[in-house]
Design an enzyme around this catalytic site. Structure first.
Site, PDB file in Angstrom:
ATOM      1  N   GLU A 247       0.678  -1.178   0.030  1.00 21.72           N
ATOM      2  CA  GLU A 247      -0.012  -0.216   0.217  1.00 21.72           C
ATOM      3  C   GLU A 247       1.438   0.971   0.280  1.00 21.72           C
ATOM      4  OE1 GLU A 247       0.377  -1.338   4.280  1.00 21.72           O
ATOM      5  OE2 GLU A 247       0.397  -2.156   2.571  1.00 21.72           O
TER       6      GLU A 247
ATOM      7  N   GLY B  41     -15.187  26.182   2.961  1.00 27.60           N
ATOM      8  CA  GLY B  41     -14.257  25.609   3.204  1.00 27.60           C
ATOM      9  C   GLY B  41     -14.783  24.560   1.945  1.00 27.60           C
ATOM     10  N   VAL B  42     -13.718  23.311   1.968  1.00 28.92           N
ATOM     11  CA  VAL B  42     -13.589  22.742   0.498  1.00 28.92           C
ATOM     12  C   VAL B  42     -15.356  21.136   0.756  1.00 28.92           C
ATOM     13  CG1 VAL B  42     -13.065  21.047  -0.425  1.00 28.92           C
ATOM     14  CG2 VAL B  42     -11.716  22.869  -0.256  1.00 28.92           C
TER      15      VAL B  42
ATOM     16  N   SER C 227     -17.094  21.137   3.389  1.00 25.97           N
ATOM     17  CA  SER C 227     -18.562  22.431   3.626  1.00 25.97           C
ATOM     18  C   SER C 227     -19.243  22.742   2.773  1.00 25.97           C
ATOM     19  CB  SER C 227     -18.847  23.322   4.642  1.00 25.97           C
ATOM     20  OG  SER C 227     -17.962  24.479   4.232  1.00 25.97           O
TER      21      SER C 227
ATOM     22  N   LYS D 285     -10.379  12.615   1.903  1.00 23.75           N
ATOM     23  CA  LYS D 285     -10.445  14.698   1.306  1.00 23.75           C
ATOM     24  C   LYS D 285     -10.114  14.448  -0.259  1.00 23.75           C
ATOM     25  CE  LYS D 285      -9.604  18.699   2.260  1.00 23.75           C
ATOM     26  NZ  LYS D 285     -10.854  19.668   3.477  1.00 23.75           N
TER      27      LYS D 285
END
Length: 516
Positions: free
Chosen positions: A174, A228-229, A231, A372
């Site tokens: 990984e 922000g990204v 919300s 994210k």
């Protein structure tokens, strides 16, 4: 429902990377702590395959964690990684021993025989670089297993029981230090398990919209919008799902960057026509922070006031039964951690945590399955502007934790101007997307300078820029000296009140990304 892989977590620091690689192969997966996985969980989840993660424990210890026996009778392929290989071997009749030469870091394995895990990637006789991190090792294989790879210090670096679909690797596929590792995980998920590669963000978007509609029905949802990204993506997704049933609340605490409040209002109220309450609470927040210098007190003061103001605005709206939050998958994983124990508090995090209980509202968390980087992909799928989707992280307490010492409007205005110049130069140089986070800090010191043959005694500032993949660790960004010189010259010339510029080259750890 899409085919999916179950990842059983034994506490490895890189278990999340397994999930990232499997999803990159187009297969949905989830991480469950080993103690939460039993026969009922397996039946409910219905995995196409199972991956056993690495972990810090030793199989030879009496209290070592183990995989539930139902995993090996579920009639689906199983891949054990590092500790996962060791516990699988021990549980199925093999032997694991301590006290042998350990391997940490880069190693080279030799491929002993062709098999489905290595298909199209490695062939018999190849020697390939991998990343090892183990003290114990398998010394005797269970019945039915064969060796498929070895290393100098791991005679069973790769093992397989192809008849049952059981595979084990002592190395970590990984991590990026195993160059072909992602291909091996793809082979397991898509080839060995036969999972369809239909985990796409377009498919997720449609499923999330359907789930929100089913959960909310005709109810009203309140969404705390910060700009922000996370919300922003939540707000646009919910608006597409339930339209006018959504009410967004934007609390401006006066601690935002230059022009940020206006940008949020214009984008969401005017462009997306979302129902938006804009509450300017800057006087309240800045007043409450007067004279406050302790970083934790700042964070807690801001967090409490945010909850108070948000709750007040929610009461004005009335009748909302749901609260939307931008909870991400790493938050979910941490809440059901491998150990179940508390982590040391480095610094408090600002969020709307605690609101649901106080307001008697149910949570809507449409991003709780995403990492994210996947949220950014979803944002693009929803048509959010590139500069919004690609924004650097910005802390909830805003500029308050970038001004060590007391907070004043004058300091906030100075910092906004410095920050604007810095980010402008980063964008002009085409470096913004290479950097995880960049910002300026206004230092609590004054320094002597010379400007126009006259003496100055003004503020000093620090610039910070870091690279990272998840914010847990970070390195400073190696700007060319020419860039730093150009930024410093602009700041000193354009921002009256600042006469000295420094650059922070601290990594995380030992530092944190933010200064407070």
């Amino acid at each position: 429902m899409a085919d999916r892989i179950l990842i059983v977590d034994f506490g490895s620091q890189v278990t999340q990377l397994i999930a990232r690689r499997v999803r990159e192969a187009g297969v949905y997966c989830e991480i469950h702590p080993f103690q939460k996985v039993d026969a009922a969980d397996l039946k409910a989840f219905g995995p196409k395959g199972i991956i056993l993660s690495g972990g810090p424990a030793s199989v030879v210890e009496g209290e070592a964690p183990s995989a539930h026996p139902a995993i090996f009778t579920a009639r689906v392929p199983v891949l054990g990684i590092c500790y996962g290989e060791q516990t699988m071997a021990a549980q199925l009749g093999g032997t694991v021993e301590a006290g042998h030469h350990r391997e940490f870091g880069r190693a080279e394995i030799e491929i002993r025989r062709d098999n489905p895990l290595f298909a199209g990637v490695w062939s018999q006789g190849d020697r390939k670089p991998v990343w090892m991190s183990h003290g114990d090792r398998v010394t005797k294989l269970p019945p039915g297993f064969e060796v498929i790879a070895t290393s100098e210090n791991a005679p069973f670096a790769g093992v397989a029981d192809e008849a049952r679909g059981f595979y084990g690797v002592q190395f970590h596929p990984e991590v990026m230090h195993t160059p072909d590792g992602a291909k091996l995980l793809r082979n397991f998920a898509r080839g060995i398990c036969g999972a369809d590669g239909d985990w796409t963000m377009g498919a997720f978007k449609q499923r999330a919209i359907e789930q929100v509609r089913a959960q909310v029905g005709t109810g009203k949802v309140i969404c705390g919008l910060s700009g922000g990204v996370d919300s922003s993506v939540v707000a646009v997704l919910l608006h597409e799902a339930i339209g006018e049933q959504l009410q967004c609340v934007f609390v401006d605490h006066g601690l935002l960057r230059m022009g940020e409040a206006d940008q949020v209002v214009v984008l969401f109220r005017d462009h997306y026509t979302l129902p938006l309450v804009h509450r300017d609470a800057s006087d309240l927040f800045i007043g409450a922070l007067a004279g406050v210098t302790d970083p934790e007190t700042k964070r807690k003061t801001i967090g409490k006031l945010f909850i108070d103001v948000f709750e007040e605005e929610a009461r004005k709206i009335g009748g909302a039964g749901f609260l939307a939050q931008g909870t991400l998958y790493p938050d979910v994983i941490e809440s059901v951690s491998f150990t179940g124990g508390p982590s040391v508090t480095i610094k408090s995090h600002h969020n709307v945590g605690g609101l649901p209980a106080r307001m008697n509202m149910k949570l809507v968390e449409p991003l709780r399955e995403l990492f994210k980087d996947e949220v950014r992909v979803l944002g693009r799928e929803l048509g959010l502007p590139a500069d919004m989707v690609g924004r650097h992280p910005f802390p909830g307490p805003g500029l308050a934790i970038r001004i060590p010492g007391d907070i004043t409007r004058e300091k906030l205005d100075l910092l906004r101007k410095v920050d604007a110049v810095y980010l402008d130069e980063i964008r002009k140089s085409g470096l913004y997307d290479e950097i995880w986070q960049a910002f300026a800090v206004l230092l609590p010191v004054r320094t002597v300078g010379v400007m126009g043959d006259g003496r100055t005694y003004d503020q000093a500032c620090a610039l910070r820029a870091v690279t990272s993949t998840d914010g847990m660790t970070a390195d400073y960004y190696p700007f060319p000296h020419e860039f730093l010189g150009r930024v410093a010259t602009r700041i000193i010339n354009e921002v009256r009140g600042v006469n000295r510029v420094t650059y922070d080259i601290t990594s995380k750890p030992p530092g944190t990304i933010e200064w407070e």
